[in-house]
Design an enzyme around this catalytic site. Structure first.
Site, PDB file in Angstrom:
ATOM      1  CE  LYS A  78      -4.126   1.851   2.640  1.00 25.39           C
ATOM      2  NZ  LYS A  78      -4.938   1.560   3.595  1.00 25.39           N
ATOM      3  CB  SER A 153      -8.266   3.257   2.737  1.00 25.83           C
ATOM      4  OG  SER A 153      -7.517   2.694   3.771  1.00 25.83           O
ATOM      5  CB  SER A 177      -8.778   0.743   5.574  1.00 25.70           C
ATOM      6  OG  SER A 177      -9.310   1.599   5.584  1.00 25.70           O
TER       7      SER A 177
END
Lengths: 485, 481
Positions: A78, A153, A177
């Site tokens: 990420k 997210s 997330s």
């Protein structure tokens, strides 16, 4: 056989037995990314050169016989984990050209274990969002239906896995997330206990809630990655000093004696009937595996969203104060004076959702409102944690849906922040209580979109979640479904 | 300055003391700075995305030492908090400090008031926090520059109760506090260089009133003298205002040392809303009683206790004890001098009169003295043993101070050793008497005062080396004979 279709553990075998080299494996993924990423937008940055160099080093280790379980394994990270000299954007214009001068503990550990980092995955801006639509680099598409969101997210990390653009990815989870996008893309994702994995070098959203974790195709793959990431880090004073168990070798096939609690508050009347049905079916599988099912209650569940939307923005408003255009990141053109520099840099550099949360957080911390909001939220947070502690006196594990619905169409909730916030209703409490939680696929809706179920365990009992997930995955095949791309 | 006798002044002081840790408070960067701006910083200092603070445990030890020295309560559970405000030299946009649960609460400091009576000044709290960087404006056109070298320097904020009544008391309090910090070796106490900074909260009220008046906060006080002058000015200003029917406004005021006035910097409305909340990147600080006791055992003897001991065991006057314990270095100098064999009273005299007098003239501190305590001790032993005269000792002392050489070597090289041998002195006396028949005559006629002249002649003839006591006795004997 196409190596991008294997699991991490299968790829380990291919590498060890020299059926494939790390460079070949990496190349296969890079080629697939080049072909599919323009559609899915799961990666913001693909590090071709760095990945191939790491793959060559991995091949040397494999030949020399000193490989770790991650040597040569292509992984996506990420884009909020700082990677030395590799652009780290946090999905924001603010950091669109930021090259960190240092390495996060998570990526350092991956690299030291010989993993091949393919690139940096897309995400909601500063991890604020549940659909990956707030990214400055454009939304991520759900590989199951590119007209739909992948969740957020960590939407890029989840979509990259579902589209076979990595063998595992690393996400972060502040209110769901990792688990929510895992559920919406049909993969497995674990948010460990708060403090189990170092936050050093992970760009902060809400410090008391943020936790890194792995996403992968199944529980066994997650166990392998978690083994490398878990453990105390002297650079993070909130990381836990506790021994790390052997996650892979404690995976189970049977669940005899396991007491699974079903919290009634997680099955409200309005719950999507297809999700209700999938969870019922999952309960039956778990019973067959030897577990018992016990109804429990977590009475403060309904305060999750308001509590979270006080604490997380409060911490974020402070954490994001450092983006002032002075030392790194975006800086507005020709500021008139200091105030103009601050105002324009931050108005232009941050997107609307980030600005909204900074304002929310600034408000709840301001003089005269602190007691009514922040202090009260901290008290409720303790009550929510207590609910879990009490439940865990009677059961070993909790089972809930991960999300109230399946993947929704792009743009549907962009203008309705509250509707967007509600998509994390089943995951947020786990962050507030600091517990490990994991989502794995347990069904599909009539459109063929994945449904996820969430397992929650007491503090530092990741191995219990992983063992249960593994047993479930031995008895089911939901995790093996693949979208057609 | 005279105050209006109808009013009394109420003063509370906030001191920021830089702690002498080797590394910064939350990272491994050194606290000693090179000359190059931003040469001693890392991603933590510059608040790069994703970095986290790791608390320097040496700072905690220093805070506990300080808390014990002022008899405060060390909290077993304290917490860090973020103080949020935007400023270019504050890279994170917040200062990590302590707010609701500081490491030290309560305590006291005893100062000696003008009437000579000890006065107890209550302490509110001591907390740990991080220093900011520096913004540079001078000589730069159209911009300001930021130097983050100081960022991350550990500070203790030491807050007194509003127990100080005069500028003099404020000055005495600061001297006392600084001396304690120096004794503990936690702060160098240098106000000019900013390692010991003070803000003053000042209000006035009608004598006998129970409610506190509206206070102002004074900043930019870079010496104890300026603290005192600023307080005096501000108290007068407030009294004048009240007497003219103008209420005092709660505000922050800057001291202008050139104009000797305070000026409004920002009012209450412009005051920052710091939005304090517990620092989520640092767990609560837990300190066991065991750890506190271990630190207590290592505490050095502090100035008050040392002064008491100098009086009761070494027989010094209260004044000398005060002078010699004013700083740790002074006390160490004195004690080493005594350890080298000097009698305590003589050592006290020589240090406070001869040594400090000369050092003051040269603008030197006692640490910079070229005379070492061992050398001074040896000089005093030579006097005690009558090996040199007191008068000659002062000349030797001057040479020691100029050259850094020991007294034995100087006495040896210059042949200054006192002569007490009565045969040798007798010979000189005989010579002097023969050369001065007139004076001998006068003495014998009863003008005994003339003996002073004869002693002087003998000393001169001996080039100052004759023991004056021996000279006197022998002269008496010979003139009477």
């Amino acid at each position: 056989m196409d190596p991008t279709q294997s699991t991490l553990v299968q790829a380990q075998g291919l590498l060890r037995t020299r059926q494939i080299s790390a460079v070949e494996l990496t190349q296969a993924f890079l080629e697939r990314i080049d072909r599919i990423n323009p559609v899915i937008n799961a990666y913001i940055t693909v590090d071709h050169d760095g990945a191939l160099e790491a793959a060559r080093a991995a091949d040397r280790c494999l030949r020399a016989g000193n490989a770790t379980p991650l040597t040569g394994i292509p992984i996506g990270v990420k884009d909020l984990f700082c990677t030395e000299n590799v652009r780290t954007t946090c999905g924001s214009r603010m950091l669109a050209n930021f090259r960190p001068p240092y390495e996060s503990t998570v990526t350092r550990r991956l690299k030291e274990a010989g993993a091949v980092i393919l690139g940096k995955t897309n995400m909601d801006e500063f991890a604020m969002g549940s659909s990956n639509e707030t990214s400055f680099f454009g939304p991520v598409r759900n590989p199951w239906d590119i007209g739909r969101i992948p969740g957020g997210s960590s939407g890029g990390s989840a979509a990259a896995l579902a589209a076979h653009l990595a063998l595992a990815t690393i996400g972060s989870d502040t209110g769901g997330s990792i688990r929510q996008p895992a559920a919406l893309t049909g993969i497995s994702g674990l948010k460990p206990t708060y403090g189990r994995i170092s936050r050093y070098g992970m760009i902060a959203f809400a410090s008391s809630l943020d936790q890194a974790g792995p996403l992968a195709r199944d529980a066994a793959d997650i166990a392998v990655v978690l083994q490398i990431l878990a453990g105390h880090d002297p650079m993070d004073s909130t990381s836990i000093e506790a021994d790390v168990p052997d996650y892979f070798n404690t995976l189970a096939n049977r669940l005899d004696g396991l007491r699974i609690g079903i919290p009634e508050e997680y099955h409200p009347d309005g719950l999507d009937p297809e999700i209700r049905c999938a969870l019922k079916e999952a309960e039956r599988v778990l019973l067959d595996l030897g577990a018992s099912i016990i109804p429990v209650s977590l009475p403060h569940t309904r305060y999750a969203i308001p509590t979270y939307y006080i604490i997380a923005p409060a911490e974020a408003s402070s954490n994001l104060a450092r983006y002032d255009g002075i030392r790194f990141g975006y800086r507005c053109q020709e500021p008139k004076d200091l105030n103009d520099l601050y105002t324009r840099t931050r108005s232009e550099g941050f997107g609307p959702e980030v600005r909204r949360r900074i304002m929310l957080g600034t408000y709840v911390l301001s003089s005269g409102y602190y007691d009514a909001y922040y202090r009260k939220a901290q008290k409720v947070r303790r009550l929510i944690a207590q609910d879990f502690h009490q439940a865990f006196e009677a059961v070993d594990l909790l089972l809930t849906p991960t999300t109230p619905g399946t993947a929704f169409p792009l743009g549907e909730r962009v203008d309705d922040p509250v509707a967007m916030y509600l998509s994390d209703i089943f995951t947020i409490n786990v962050n507030l209580a600091g517990l490990p939680g994991m989502s794995i696929p347990c069904g599909v809706d009539q459109r063929g979109l994945p449904i996820g179920m969430q397992m929650i365990a007491p503090v530092l009992k990741e191995e219990r979640v992983l063992a249960t997930a593994h047993a479930f995955q031995c008895a089911t095949s939901w995790h093996q479904r693949q979208p057609e791309l | 300055m005279t105050y209006d006798p109808n009013y009394e002044t109420v003063i509370g002081l906030e001191v920021h003391a830089q702690m002498l840790t080797r590394s910064k408070i939350f990272c491994g960067c050194p606290t000693t700075f090179g000359s190059e701006a931003n040469g001693q910083i890392c991603p933590v200092c510059a608040a790069f995305p994703g970095v986290l603070p790791v608390l320097n445990t040496e700072l905690v030890r220093m805070a506990i030492k300080t808390g014990l020295a002022i008899r405060g309560t060390i909290r077993h559970h304290s917490e860090f908090a973020r103080k949020n405000y935007f400023y270019p030299d504050l890279p994170a946009g917040y200062q990590i400090s302590q707010f609701e649960l500081p490491i030290i609460e309560g305590g006291e400091l005893i100062i000696v008031a003008q009437d000579g009576v000890p006065k107890r000044i209550g302490m509110t709290r001591i907390h740990m926090e991080v220093d900011a960087g520096k913004s540079l404006h001078e000589g730069i056109q159209g911009a300001s520059w930021v130097d983050l070298n100081r960022t991350g320097t550990p500070l203790l904020e030491i807050v007194s109760e509003p127990d100080l009544g005069t500028a003099q008391e404020a000055g005495d309090y600061l001297k006392k506090l600084r001396s304690i910090l120096r004794y503990l070796q936690v702060c160098d106490g240098n106000m000019e260089e900013g390692s010991f900074r003070c803000d003053a909260n000042v209000s006035v009220r009608k004598r006998g009133a129970t409610r506190l008046g509206t206070r102002t906060e004074l900043k930019n006080l870079n010496s104890i003298r300026n603290v005192m002058r600023a307080i005096e000015y501000e108290a007068e200003r407030q009294i004048d205002a009240l007497e003219s029917g103008i209420p005092v406004v709660q505000e922050t005021r800057l001291w202008d040392a050139n104009q000797n006035v305070t000026r409004s910097m920002r009012g209450k409305e412009e005051a920052h809303d710091y939005r304090y909340f517990p620092e989520p990147d640092l767990p609560p600080l837990i300190i066991s009683q065991q750890r506190i006791e271990a630190i207590r055992e290592q505490l050095p003897e502090l100035p008050d206790a040392k002064g008491q001991r100098f009086m009761s065991q070494l027989g010094l006057s209260e004044y000398d004890a005060g002078v010699l314990t004013a700083s740790r270095e002074m006390a160490m100098f004195f004690e080493e001098t005594v350890r080298a064999g000097a009698q305590p009273k003589a050592a006290a005299n020589w240090i406070s009169v001869e040594l400090l007098g000369r050092l003051n003239r040269e603008g030197l501190d006692i640490e910079q003295s070229r005379v070492t305590p061992v050398h001074l001790g040896r000089l005093l032993v030579l006097i005690q043993n009558n090996e040199i005269s007191g008068k000659m000792a002062k000349d030797v002392f001057d040479l020691m101070l100029a050259s850094g050489t020991g007294p034995d070597q100087i006495v040896q090289e210059r042949g200054l050793k006192q002569v007490s041998d009565s045969v040798a002195i007798g010979a000189i006396i005989d010579q002097v008497l023969a050369q001065n028949p007139q004076q001998v005559q006068q003495f014998r006629q009863g003008k005994t005062k003339v003996i002073g002249f004869l002693v002087g002649q003998v000393m001169k003839a001996s080039q100052g080396q004759a023991n004056p006591a021996t000279v006197n006795a022998l002269l008496q004997e010979k003139l009477s004979g």
